[in-house]
Write a protein that holds these residues in place. Structure first.
Motif, PDB file in Angstrom:
ATOM      1  N   GLN A   1      -0.719  11.435   2.027  1.00 43.44           N
ATOM      2  CA  GLN A   1      -2.167  11.885   2.215  1.00 43.44           C
ATOM      3  C   GLN A   1      -2.768  11.360   3.345  1.00 43.44           C
ATOM      4  N   GLU A   2      -3.418  11.699   4.256  1.00 44.62           N
ATOM      5  CA  GLU A   2      -3.922  10.935   5.554  1.00 44.62           C
ATOM      6  C   GLU A   2      -5.113   9.982   4.868  1.00 44.62           C
ATOM      7  N   LYS A   3      -5.867  10.478   3.691  1.00 48.75           N
ATOM      8  CA  LYS A   3      -6.965   9.718   3.366  1.00 48.75           C
ATOM      9  C   LYS A   3      -6.249   8.871   2.223  1.00 48.75           C
ATOM     10  N   LEU A   4      -6.833   7.625   2.251  1.00 47.12           N
ATOM     11  CA  LEU A   4      -6.155   6.659   1.277  1.00 47.12           C
ATOM     12  C   LEU A   4      -6.626   7.193  -0.131  1.00 47.12           C
ATOM     13  N   ASP A   5      -5.721   6.812  -1.205  1.00 46.11           N
ATOM     14  CA  ASP A   5      -6.268   7.134  -2.533  1.00 46.11           C
ATOM     15  C   ASP A   5      -6.667   5.660  -2.900  1.00 46.11           C
ATOM     16  N   ASN A   6      -7.333   5.784  -4.138  1.00 47.54           N
ATOM     17  CA  ASN A   6      -8.138   4.747  -4.860  1.00 47.54           C
ATOM     18  C   ASN A   6      -7.453   3.350  -4.957  1.00 47.54           C
ATOM     19  N   ILE A   7      -6.313   3.470  -5.159  1.00 49.50           N
ATOM     20  CA  ILE A   7      -5.266   2.391  -5.338  1.00 49.50           C
ATOM     21  C   ILE A   7      -5.045   1.633  -4.073  1.00 49.50           C
ATOM     22  N   GLN A   8      -4.522   2.624  -3.073  1.00 49.62           N
ATOM     23  CA  GLN A   8      -4.449   1.807  -1.684  1.00 49.62           C
ATOM     24  C   GLN A   8      -5.697   1.575  -0.945  1.00 49.62           C
ATOM     25  N   LYS A   9      -7.110   2.076  -1.174  1.00 47.87           N
ATOM     26  CA  LYS A   9      -8.081   1.527  -0.539  1.00 47.87           C
ATOM     27  C   LYS A   9      -8.330   0.070  -1.233  1.00 47.87           C
ATOM     28  N   GLN A  10      -8.263  -0.081  -2.613  1.00 44.95           N
ATOM     29  CA  GLN A  10      -8.203  -1.143  -3.079  1.00 44.95           C
ATOM     30  C   GLN A  10      -7.363  -2.509  -2.665  1.00 44.95           C
ATOM     31  N   SER A  11      -6.104  -1.706  -2.678  1.00 46.88           N
ATOM     32  CA  SER A  11      -4.984  -2.902  -2.114  1.00 46.88           C
ATOM     33  C   SER A  11      -5.350  -3.257  -0.690  1.00 46.88           C
ATOM     34  N   PHE A  12      -5.569  -2.592  -0.050  1.00 45.70           N
ATOM     35  CA  PHE A  12      -5.977  -2.762   1.415  1.00 45.70           C
ATOM     36  C   PHE A  12      -7.238  -3.993   1.506  1.00 45.70           C
ATOM     37  N   LYS A  13      -8.180  -3.743   0.537  1.00 41.41           N
ATOM     38  CA  LYS A  13      -9.160  -4.754   0.696  1.00 41.41           C
ATOM     39  C   LYS A  13      -8.813  -6.224   0.275  1.00 41.41           C
ATOM     40  N   GLU A  14      -7.665  -6.235  -0.758  1.00 40.89           N
ATOM     41  CA  GLU A  14      -7.153  -7.378  -1.321  1.00 40.89           C
ATOM     42  C   GLU A  14      -6.376  -7.838   0.104  1.00 40.89           C
ATOM     43  N   PHE A  15      -5.585  -7.227   0.682  1.00 39.44           N
ATOM     44  CA  PHE A  15      -4.831  -7.707   1.607  1.00 39.44           C
ATOM     45  C   PHE A  15      -5.428  -8.352   2.834  1.00 39.44           C
ATOM     46  N   SER A  16      -6.891  -7.762   3.121  1.00 42.09           N
ATOM     47  CA  SER A  16      -7.657  -8.401   4.039  1.00 42.09           C
ATOM     48  C   SER A  16      -8.236  -9.405   3.584  1.00 42.09           C
ATOM     49  N   LYS A  17      -8.618  -9.764   2.262  1.00 48.25           N
ATOM     50  CA  LYS A  17      -9.053 -10.824   1.790  1.00 48.25           C
ATOM     51  C   LYS A  17      -8.200 -12.161   2.040  1.00 48.25           C
ATOM     52  N   LEU A  18      -6.704 -11.843   1.794  1.00 48.11           N
ATOM     53  CA  LEU A  18      -5.889 -12.702   2.093  1.00 48.11           C
ATOM     54  C   LEU A  18      -5.434 -12.974   3.355  1.00 48.11           C
ATOM     55  N   GLY A  19      -5.889 -12.197   4.441  1.00 48.04           N
ATOM     56  CA  GLY A  19      -5.666 -12.403   5.883  1.00 48.04           C
ATOM     57  C   GLY A  19      -4.181 -11.677   6.069  1.00 48.04           C
ATOM     58  N   ILE A  20      -3.716 -10.567   5.120  1.00 46.00           N
ATOM     59  CA  ILE A  20      -2.460  -9.860   5.656  1.00 46.00           C
ATOM     60  C   ILE A  20      -2.719  -8.841   6.667  1.00 46.00           C
ATOM     61  N   ASP A  21      -2.071  -9.108   7.631  1.00 47.97           N
ATOM     62  CA  ASP A  21      -2.185  -7.964   8.762  1.00 47.97           C
ATOM     63  C   ASP A  21      -0.771  -7.341   8.926  1.00 47.97           C
ATOM     64  N   PHE A  22      -0.767  -6.097   9.050  1.00 48.46           N
ATOM     65  CA  PHE A  22       0.414  -5.121   9.231  1.00 48.46           C
ATOM     66  C   PHE A  22       0.728  -4.721  10.638  1.00 48.46           C
ATOM     67  N   PHE A  23      -0.244  -5.256  11.601  1.00 47.80           N
ATOM     68  CA  PHE A  23      -0.123  -4.997  12.909  1.00 47.80           C
ATOM     69  C   PHE A  23       1.218  -5.637  13.630  1.00 47.80           C
ATOM     70  N   GLN A  24       1.856  -4.896  14.086  1.00 45.04           N
ATOM     71  CA  GLN A  24       3.458  -5.248  14.772  1.00 45.04           C
ATOM     72  C   GLN A  24       4.360  -6.327  14.034  1.00 45.04           C
ATOM     73  N   LYS A  25       4.081  -5.736  12.497  1.00 41.30           N
ATOM     74  CA  LYS A  25       4.985  -6.542  11.670  1.00 41.30           C
ATOM     75  C   LYS A  25       6.361  -5.782  11.464  1.00 41.30           C
ATOM     76  N   ASN A  26       7.306  -6.343  11.304  1.00 39.89           N
ATOM     77  CA  ASN A  26       8.537  -5.950  10.804  1.00 39.89           C
ATOM     78  C   ASN A  26       8.472  -5.991   9.244  1.00 39.89           C
TER      79      ASN A  26
END
Length: 237
Positions: free
Chosen positions: A15-40
């Protein structure tokens, strides 16, 4: 027969819109400085791509690994429609793939709600795949007002939750990790026949053979299933 191929036709879709678990997970990724840009990235047990396709919008490349080819075919179709050309799909179990690719390295190893890691050897291989490892799994048994009475009748229970999994291994080895727990409640509406097929599939996963006729007494109309779950996110850096 791989039962996940059978499940693919009714498995959750992107789904184009993130679900609740995805939203919360991406917030945790951001807290820890995890960036997916140009990553393998390797997405283990990727299924139909509900995470893969979101990550691919940022990543350089994603290896989408799954033992069910029918799941990957659905992922490929979505990737084509989204014009994403940085996803490489491979039909294999994680154990077999890891044996064939002992020196593979990625920036991020990702696994969500998949039974792909079978034992300590798989845990070790997963942890050695990348600097950043992301693991989502049930932290308790999933509850379903539809399936639980059927499980009780057949003297079984939901099998997606494992008392011992990667988290236990990390604790045994004193490997530090970040943990977050999310609550999830969702409703799924199914026609009667679809609900019966879903119940039969879950019973098959538990090694129980039943029939549509046997389940008609449990399911006599269309179903609105309420599912409640606790999901844990582990991040190892």
């Amino acid at each position: 027969m791989n039962l996940w191929n059978e499940k693919a036709k009714t498995y959750t879709r992107y789904q184009e819109k993130l679900d609740n678990i995805q939203k919360q997970s991406f917030k945790e990724f951001s807290k820890l400085g995890i960036d997916f840009f140009q990553k393998n990235i390797i997405d283990i047990g990727c299924g139909t791509g509900i995470w893969t396709l979101h990550l691919a919008k940022k990543a350089k490349m994603i290896l989408a690994l799954d033992s069910a080819n029918a799941m990957l075919e659905i992922l490929k179709e979505y990737a084509k429609n989204l014009k994403l050309k940085n996803i490489v799909c491979e039909n294999s179990s994680f154990t077999t793939w890891a044996q064939k690719n002992p020196n593979a390295q990625f920036d991020i190893a990702f696994l969500s709600m998949s039974p792909a890691l079978k034992d300590k050897k798989d845990y070790e291989k997963f942890l050695n795949l990348a600097q950043t490892k992301i693991y989502l799994a049930w932290t308790d048994r999933r509850k379903s007002d539809f399936l639980d009475p059927i499980f009780k009748h057949f003297n079984t229970q939901f099998q997606g939750f494992y008392k011992k999994d990667l988290e236990n291994y990390l604790l045994e080895k004193n490997i530090p990790f970040h943990k977050a727990i999310f609550n999830q409640t969702r409703k799924i509406q199914r026609k009667r026949e679809e609900a019966i097929e879903n119940a039969l599939w879950h019973l098959k996963m538990n090694g129980i053979v039943s029939s549509k006729e046997e389940l008609y007494s449990f399911i006599n109309e269309d179903v609105i299933e309420t599912i409640k779950a606790k999901i844990k996110l582990l991040i190892i850096q």
